[in-house]
Each structure stands twice: as structure tokens, then as C-alpha cells.
Enzyme design. Structure first.
Site, short mmCIF file in Angstrom:
data_model
loop_
_atom_site.label_atom_id
_atom_site.label_comp_id
_atom_site.label_asym_id
_atom_site.label_seq_id
_atom_site.Cartn_x
_atom_site.Cartn_y
_atom_site.Cartn_z
N HIS A 9 -14.34 -71.93 -39.43
CA HIS A 9 -15.54 -72.67 -39.06
C HIS A 9 -15.22 -73.96 -38.32
CE1 HIS A 9 -19.02 -75.31 -39.46
NE2 HIS A 9 -19.74 -74.20 -39.51
N GLY A 73 -22.05 -64.84 -43.38
CA GLY A 73 -23.25 -65.65 -43.25
C GLY A 73 -23.77 -65.66 -41.83
N HIS A 75 -23.36 -67.67 -39.31
CA HIS A 75 -22.40 -67.90 -38.22
C HIS A 75 -21.72 -66.60 -37.80
CE1 HIS A 75 -22.73 -72.16 -37.76
NE2 HIS A 75 -22.29 -72.44 -38.97
#
Length: 120
Positions: A9, A73, A75
Site C-alpha cells: 500500500h 479490499g 484497493h
């Protein structure tokens, strides 16, 4: 030539990437003939595009992207496919594929259970 990208991330705190750097170091020690690069969704460099371009410039023709996320998720469901598709269009001579998030793998989950058990 094949390569792997460990995709995370990203965070504002530069120390956040330290486990990713250790992960890449472990990969290099155990798989010295298969290049590995890190890439981040946001807030850190290199981006996915930069990592793919770097590997392709070194002669890599097949890249597997491993999302080092705990789960699938928003993203990974929304942002990541767009980024991966853009890389495919930019470098059509490079075969790009992706695995599910590492946290979806039973062996990874078991390693976390084992880690917790050792803490008891």
C-alpha cells in the site's frame, strides 16, 4: 526472464516499508536467479509502473505481482486492476499477472497463527 514485484500500500512513515525491504532481501537470498522489486500503491516509491518499467528495461519478459495485503479490499478490487492494465498497455511485450492478496493464502494465515502460538 521472469521476475516478481512485491506490491504494498505505502505509508507516510518511511519505517513502514522496512518489512518489505526485509522481504525483498529474503527473496533475493533464496531465489537469486529471479529478480524482485518492491512497488507501492501510494505515498512511497517506486510505483507499480516504475517497477515494471525498471524490470522490463533489464530484459524481464514475465512479471508476477504479489499484493502484500492482508485481504482483497477496495484497493485491490478497484485501484490495482486499473494500474495493472495501464502497465500492460504501456509494455505489451511483458506478460503481467497477479496473485491474490497474500493474506488470502492458507499458509500465510497459518504462519500468523503459529506466530501467535509462539507468543503464549
Amino acid at each position: 526472464m521472469k521476475a516478481i514485484i512485491l506490491f504494498g500500500h505505502g505509508a507516510r512513515d518511511s519505517r513502514w516499508r522496512e518489512p518489505f525491504d526485509r522481504l525483498a532481501t529474503l527473496w533475493r537470498a533464496q531465489h537469486p536467479d529471479t529478480p524482485v522489486e518492491l512497488a507501492f500503491l501510494e505515498m512511497m516509491q517506486p510505483s507499480l509502473e516504475e517497477a515494471v518499467t525498471f524490470l522490463a528495461g533489464g530484459g524481464v519478459t514475465q512479471i508476477t505481482v504479489v499484493p502484500v495485503f492482508f485481504g482483497q479490499g477496495g484497493h485491490l478490487r478497484n485501484d490495482f486492476p486499473v494500474l495493472l492494465e495501464a502497465c500492460k498497455k504501456q509494455l505489451p511485450g511483458v506478460k503481467l499477472s497477479a496473485t491474490p492478496a497474500v493474506g488470502e493464502d492458507l499458509a500465510v494465515l497459518q504462519a500468523i497463527v503459529d506466530f501467535g502460538a509462539r507468543a503464549l
